[in-house]
Design a protein around this motif. Structure first.
Motif, PDB file in Angstrom:
ATOM      1  N   ASP A  47       3.651  -1.418   8.964  1.00 20.98           N
ATOM      2  CA  ASP A  47       3.438   0.009   8.755  1.00 20.98           C
ATOM      3  C   ASP A  47       4.772   0.723   8.629  1.00 20.98           C
ATOM      4  O   ASP A  47       5.392   1.061   9.625  1.00 20.98           O
ATOM      5  N   GLU A  48       5.226   0.956   7.429  1.00 17.49           N
ATOM      6  CA  GLU A  48       6.509   1.619   7.168  1.00 17.49           C
ATOM      7  C   GLU A  48       7.626   1.052   8.038  1.00 17.49           C
ATOM      8  O   GLU A  48       8.327   1.797   8.724  1.00 17.49           O
ATOM      9  N   LYS A  81      -2.937   5.921   4.774  1.00 18.91           N
ATOM     10  CA  LYS A  81      -2.526   4.520   4.695  1.00 18.91           C
ATOM     11  C   LYS A  81      -2.275   3.919   6.075  1.00 18.91           C
ATOM     12  O   LYS A  81      -2.629   2.775   6.332  1.00 18.91           O
ATOM     13  N   THR A  82      -1.694   4.722   6.973  1.00 18.86           N
ATOM     14  CA  THR A  82      -1.455   4.203   8.322  1.00 18.86           C
ATOM     15  C   THR A  82      -2.771   3.985   9.065  1.00 18.86           C
ATOM     16  O   THR A  82      -2.945   2.975   9.751  1.00 18.86           O
ATOM     17  N   ALA A  89      -4.199   0.797   7.869  1.00 17.07           N
ATOM     18  CA  ALA A  89      -3.490  -0.355   8.421  1.00 17.07           C
ATOM     19  C   ALA A  89      -3.903  -0.599   9.868  1.00 17.07           C
ATOM     20  O   ALA A  89      -4.124  -1.735  10.287  1.00 17.07           O
ATOM     21  N   ILE A 115       3.047  -1.353   4.079  1.00 16.31           N
ATOM     22  CA  ILE A 115       2.811   0.051   3.797  1.00 16.31           C
ATOM     23  C   ILE A 115       4.112   0.809   3.671  1.00 16.31           C
ATOM     24  O   ILE A 115       5.029   0.611   4.481  1.00 16.31           O
ATOM     25  N   SER A 116       4.201   1.648   2.662  1.00 11.14           N
ATOM     26  CA  SER A 116       5.388   2.486   2.541  1.00 11.14           C
ATOM     27  C   SER A 116       5.063   3.703   1.706  1.00 11.14           C
ATOM     28  O   SER A 116       4.142   3.693   0.905  1.00 11.14           O
ATOM     29  N   LEU A 150       0.873  -1.178   0.000  1.00 10.19           N
ATOM     30  CA  LEU A 150       0.000   0.000   0.000  1.00 10.19           C
ATOM     31  C   LEU A 150       0.904   1.220   0.000  1.00 10.19           C
ATOM     32  O   LEU A 150       1.675   1.442   0.929  1.00 10.19           O
TER      33      LEU A 150
END
Lengths: 657, 285, 318
Positions: A506-507, A387-388, A391, A538-539, A379
């Motif tokens: 998450d990143e 996005k966070t 998540a 996610i990034s 994502l």
């Protein structure tokens, strides 16, 4: 000497006073940058690049001192200047732009006043200064300069702030411009705009430009020449294109091999992490500082410091084996193909109509998303895209809202507190900030043992750690003693303590140095291959997502604007926003019209969220009506008013796909 | 990724600067506190005279060989009274500090961890109590309930509870938002387990800092209450009361006032130095 | 900003109800009998009973609380048990005297503390900073009556420069009045300077080491220009909230200082009425002090918000 133009650095050495005596952070660094030339200084954190940048303006933090060498700009010996002369030289000839522009602006002063202040220092009258402020803001392509001048820094976006700082730098007509990570922390598209602006201005200025960055590829796109720093020394130098294409120092080569690139995936090009970590200042021994991490190192390397040798007309390398190590092209041994995504695993996670609000604004806005069994869904989106929040909603954290999340067809409660133990075992998470994701009071063993107990896992802490490539001796260290990379490995081991079916990442690598990031990405890939666990990964970095993901979803202001198989999404045709992301990481700089986008944070809930920034906008349509979902190919959808033929075309990726 | 060199710990300037100063402060302050503690325990063996023994023939004797710090209006020995006065303060302060810190930690942790309605109610009550500075609250309660050591200890402890609870709650809220707590929630840890196993170990620094700072405040408050006549019964050698009793004779016998005043000052300053040194040590990154 | 102000103002009545409940509960805790305490040990049982009825002490506590709160809000504050004068005149008179003293202390405190904090912050970790920091710590830790006594011994007993009593003679000139107030005000200033200076120092260090100050120096501004243009405002604005907290300390310090210097202020009144068990005076005094404190903290918050553009204009949505 006096007729010389540009920057000349000779044997520059900088030391810091510490409790253990003086420690060299920069040792014997020499390089030249001609007027109008852009020179890139590259290295990982702790290599001395920021110290070097500050030494060029003779502005070291307390405790730091230049202990040797010369710095001259257009023939002026900077280190010999008396304090008053130094101030005059800084005012007339030097400009410095740091990262995090927001902090370089006085929060209590209006933008116009801060610019006028610099102009006044250049000897302009109050009136002249006031007249020139809007012109200066226009030069850095800020829309509506009059309005910007009346604002306070906190009322501007990060990209706008950085433009203001660049405008301040331009006010002085500098002879030396030092840019220290000027775009780090900015969104990819904004970063691209700022770099484009710098590219455009450097010709206009005719100054010597020093560009400091951790990102070798970025330096390659912007700079004429590049110097690679390691442990405070230049270890390789040469024309940027040549150094990137055919690195001659093992470190340069390894650094390139550890950086993800668009078009290279975990299946085709597994990343090679550099083992170990760079020495802290003062830690390096007498030999080559890179020897402990170098695959080619022998006793010669450990015994004596290699000289900086000229290896060809314009390139120098500090390596004992430079003569023998000709071909270090970083494509190297990799490229063993692996089977591509397993399909047929069936749907694991289904998200329908998910909406989450923060303070009245929808942060996640009616999102549909599916993750299949054994699949990595990447994502990608810029900061603030939601996005966070998405998540965290999957994990059962954050605010409540509407919409359905199903795992294996069973609907999940919105809050983790109301999910049963089986679900909690099935959905685990790896967090972004390594320093906050582990309890600093616990040992690694305690962290893993507690996770095993509450998730009813079968593996002992020692085995969990071993699977995450953590050395056994770390088990009894408190987690606050670990490095960032080690912490993320523990966090990954913890997420896998109870056989999860879905791990939300998450990143997880955004706070890590490139060479460390490579190791963590590789661990994530290995764990996935071994356990067939699905990831929601996610990034903000398209290259990182492209490396790991089987499918990619692109998020913009709360909505998924495009999703599909990774190759299709990256290759195009794509949504205009995806296109801008791909362009930001691949396209050459120097597009002239790099105007800052206005206030794109306005919370209009109708029309295409990207309309304000979209170059292909259909006026009257896009900003008023919600775009339809169009299917481009099997499982590849785009949310756009344009039809399939009107979408931005396929982008040629560098690597083979 | 590129933080300042100071943040990276390459230049341990801050810790060194404070460390060097804090060592001296710690030594000086610690010695003084220890000395007063010894005096509080053993003053009957150390004092040259009985602190309540009246000697009408030697009223207002200036400091000299017989009485090193002179005598007061009743001919009582100032030095002996000063030494004896250490005990009441050092009884009240540790007790009040321990009670207040303990209660405050519990309240702050619970409010911070559980949040919601619990937190809302606790905070409203704390807001109302905090409106009264310790001394004003103490005047209100002690004066009305009659003077006693218990009342003094309780009122100081109650006032500290609000202060400590606010700090601990703030620290708890910070920790609660961190990913390691969320990770524990994802695993299904119960709130009590979150509070005691995950959060508590990471707010201990805050608790310790609070406790050391409050100890100084407790001495301050106890001395002031005694000065206001709300401490022990009249005639006791308590420092604050001595200052108050003797200030009428300030013009003719300033030593009777200065001795207990300087005793208070030496103890509170020592405590402040130690608290400051410990704080900078604990809070150093 | 307006929302903040409305929210804070709306919270005041709530807190006041809680405060009044606390005050009332405290005065209810009195062991023994107020009427007995007033009339003394020798008074007859029937006289005590009569006084109880007269004071309304025979009614249930809840009724008395509501009556009292209603009376307080509408300004009917009753008569003092012991002084037999209207509480309102008494409290307002004493409040005025205390505010005069507090104001003088505040006016002296702000420039001294801010200057010391700035000097320490700009020279941080140098000798000037250490001297200021340790001195501030020492003075701030010492109870105000201790510093007051030492000031008295030095300036009143030994040097005979200033009077020992703060009571201002009715026919005193402003200068004479100032002379009387100087020592008590100074003891309060000494008490609070350390804390305020400490806050100013901390924000000064932050400002001096900030990226914008460094950037300004790199642009060729002199150190003095950087301090004047960028450090001053950024260092002093956050200190306004610290000042609010210190004002609370200052109000608490009034009790001991007024007692020490025989000053007829509201702190002394609080103490006296508590000792005398003069309930109407005590309750009103405590309420007035509580309100005063709340207003001070609110005022400091408002000033801070007005001065800081980030708060005033709201943080831009990202």
């Amino acid at each position: 000497m006096s007729g010389e133009r540009g920057l000349r650095v000779d044997g520059l050495t900088v030391a810091y006073e510490t409790a253990r005596g003086p420690v060299e952070a920069v040792s014997d660094v020499s390089f030249e940058v001609a007027a109008g030339e852009t020179y890139g200084l590259v290295g990982e954190s702790g290599c001395g690049k920021t110290t070097l940048g500050r030494a060029l303006g003779r502005h070291l933090p307390r405790g730091g001192a230049i202990t040797g060498g010369r710095v001259s700009v257009d023939g002026t010996d900077v280190l010999a200047l008396a304090p008053a002369e130094l101030r005059r030289w800084r005012a007339s000839s030097l400009a410095v732009v740091h990262q995090e522009a927001g902090s370089a602006l006085d929060p209590t002063m209006r933008i116009g006043a801060q610019l006028a202040e610099v102009l006044r220092l250049q000897g302009r009258t109050r009136r002249e200064a006031r007249m020139q402020v809007p012109r200066l803001l226009d030069r850095v392509r800020l829309p509506d300069p009059e309005a910007i001048a009346r604002r306070y820094p906190h009322q501007l976006s990060g990209g706008q702030q950085q433009r203001v700082v660049i405008a301040q730098a331009l006010a002085a007509r500098p002879r030396l411009l030092v840019l220290d990570e000027p775009t780090t922390g900015l969104d990819a598209t904004v970063q691209h705009e700022i770099l484009g602006l710098i590219w455009a201005l450097r010709a206009e200025l005719g100054a010597a430009v020093v560009f400091i960055s951790h990102d070798l590829a970025l330096v390659g796109r912007l700079c004429d020449r590049v110097g690679v720093l390691y442990a405070g020394r230049l270890i390789e130098e040469g024309p940027a294109g040549e150094v990137l294409a055919t690195p001659r120092h093992p470190y340069t080569s390894a650094l390139l091999a550890s950086a993800p690139q668009l078009g290279r995936t975990r299946r085709t090009h597994p990343l090679a992490a550099i083992p170990g970590r760079p020495p802290a200042p003062g830690e390096a021994g007498t030999g080559c500082a890179f020897a402990p991490r170098c695959t080619y190192a022998d006793d010669t390397c450990r015994a004596g410091l290699p000289p900086l040798d000229m290896v060809s007309g314009r390139r120098t390398v500090r390596c004992h084996h430079a003569a023998n190590l000709i071909d270090l092209s970083h494509d190297g041994p990799a490229a063993r193909a692996e089977p591509t995504a397993v399909d047929g695993g069936g749907r694991l996670l289904e998200i329908q109509g998910l909406t989450r609000h923060y303070g009245g604004t929808p942060v996640v806005d009616d999102v549909d998303l599916t993750i299949n069994r054994g699949e990595v869904l990447g994502l990608v989106g810029e900061s603030g895209s939601g996005k966070t929040t998405l998540a965290r909603a999957v994990a059962g954290l954050g605010p409540q809202g509407s919409g359905v999340i199903r795992l294996d067809g069973r609907e999940l409660a919105a809050g983790v507190g109301r999910r049963d133990a089986r679900i909690r075992r099935a959905v685990q998470m790896v967090f972004q900030n390594p320093d906050a994701s582990l309890n600093p009071s616990h040992t690694v063993r305690t962290v893993l043992a507690r996770a095993r107990r509450s998730l009813r896992g079968t593996l002992a802490p020692g085995e969990l750690a071993a699977r995450a490539d953590l050395d056994a001796y770390l088990l009894d260290s408190r987690t606050d003693r670990l490095s960032g990379g080690q912490k993320q490995r523990v966090a990954i081991a913890r997420a896998f303590a109870g056989d999860p079916e879905l791990v939300v990442c998450d990143e997880p690598v955004s706070a890590l140095d490139v060479s460390v990031q490579a190791g963590v990405l590789r661990l994530l890939a290995d764990q996935q291959r071994r356990t067939r666990t699905s990831y929601l990964f996610i990034s903000h970095d398209l290259a990182v997502v492209g490396y790991l993901a089987d499918r990619i979803a692109v998020m913009y202001r709360g909505q998924i604007v495009e999703q599909g198989p990774a190759d299709d999404v990256l290759a195009g045709p794509h949504h205009p926003y995806t296109a801008s992301l791909v362009e930001a990481s691949l396209a050459p700089l120097g597009k002239a019209d790099a105007y800052a986008v206005g206030d794109v944070t306005a919370k209009d809930a109708v029309g295409c969220r990207f309309a304000a920034r979209c170059p292909l906008r259909v006026d009257g349509l896009c900003e008023n009506e919600d775009p339809p979902l169009i299917t481009l190919a099997n499982d590849h959808t785009v949310r756009c008013h344009l039809d399939a033929t009107g979408l931005p075309e396929a982008t040629a990726l560098e690597g083979e796909t | 990724m590129t933080t300042s060199v100071i943040a990276k710990g390459i230049v341990p300037r801050i810790s060194r600067g404070v460390g060097g100063r804090s060592r001296v402060a710690l030594a000086v302050g610690g010695t003084l506190i220890l000395a007063w503690a010894v005096i509080a325990l053993f003053w009957p063996h150390l004092a040259p005279y009985d602190p309540v023994h009246q000697d009408p023939l030697h009223r207002f004797a200036p400091p000299g060989p017989g009485h090193w710090l002179g005598t007061d209006q009743f001919g009582r020995d100032t030095l002996s009274r000063m030494l004896a006065g250490a005990r009441p303060v050092l009884q009240v302060a540790p007790l009040a500090t321990a009670l207040g810190t303990l209660a405050g930690t519990v309240v702050g942790l619970v409010a911070g961890t559980f949040g919601g309605l619990v937190d809302e109610v606790v905070m409203r009550v704390l807001d109302a109590i905090v409106v009264f500075p310790t001394i004003i609250a103490a005047v209100l309660f002690v004066a009305l309930s009659g003077r006693s050591v218990t009342a003094v200890v309780l009122v100081i402890a109650a006032s500290f509870t609000t202060i400590v609870a606010r700090s601990v709650r703030a620290a708890t809220l910070v920790e609660r938002e961190k990913a390691y707590v969320e990770a524990a929630r994802l695993r299904g840890e119960r709130s009590w387990s979150l509070m005691l196993r995950e959060i508590l170990p990471n707010v201990t620094t805050t608790v310790l800092v609070e406790a050391t700072s409050r100890f100084g405040d407790a001495i301050f408050a106890a001395a002031t209450l005694s000065f206001l006549g709300l401490g022990q019964p009249p005639g006791s050698p308590e420092w604050g009361a001595s200052v108050s009793d003797n200030r009428t004779w300030l013009q003719i016998a300033p030593w009777t006032v200065l001795a207990p005043a300087l005793a208070i000052a030496s103890l509170v300053v020592a405590t402040a130095l130690v608290a400051d040194a410990l704080r900078s040590r604990w809070e150093a990154p | 900003m307006r929302r903040f102000l409305l929210r804070r103002l709306a919270a005041i009545p709530l807190t006041l109800v809680a405060v009044s409940a606390l005050v009332f509960a405290a005065t209810e805790l009195i062991p023994g009998d107020v009427a007995r305490a007033i009339l003394g040990r020798e008074a007859s049982e029937s006289a005590v009973r009569a006084l109880r009825v007269q004071l309304g002490l025979d009614r249930p506590a809840a009724t008395r609380y509501v009556d009292w709160l209603g009376g307080f809000v509408t300004g009917r504050w009753g008569d003092s048990y012991t002084l037999k004068v209207p509480v309102r005149d008494l409290v307002l008179d004493r409040l005025g005297a205390s505010l005069l003293l507090a104001l003088l202390a505040f006016v002296l405190l702000v420039p001294v503390a801010v200057t010391l904090g700035l000097v320490a912050g700009i020279n941080h970790d140098r000798p000037a900073d250490r001297v200021i920091s340790v001195t501030g710590l020492t003075f701030g830790a010492t109870p105000e009556f201790v510093t007051g006594v030492i000031l008295l011994v030095v300036f009143s007993v030994k040097l005979r420069w200033l009077p020992a009593s703060a009571q201002i003679p009715p026919d005193a000139s402003p200068v004479e009045a100032l002379n009387h107030l100087l020592l008590p005000a100074l003891s309060l200033v000494i008490l609070c300077t350390g804390y305020v200076a400490r806050h100013v120092r901390a924000s000064t260090v932050t400002a001096v080491e900030s990226a914008y100050a460094r950037a300004a120096e790199l642009r060729g501004f002199t150190r003095a220009q950087v301090v004047r243009r960028h450090v001053l405002r950024n260092a002093t604005v956050p200190a306004t909230s610290a000042l609010g907290v210190q004002l609370q300390f200052l109000l608490g310090g009034l009790v001991a200082v007024e007692l020490l210097f025989n000053y007829p202020g509201i702190g002394a009144l609080l103490l006296q009425s508590a000792i005398d068990k003069d309930l109407p005076t005590l309750q009103t005094t405590a309420m007035v002090l509580g309100i005063l404190y709340m207003l001070v903290v609110l005022g400091a918050d408002v000033v801070y918000r007005v001065l800081d553009p980030r708060v005033r204009l709201g943080v831009a949505a990202r």
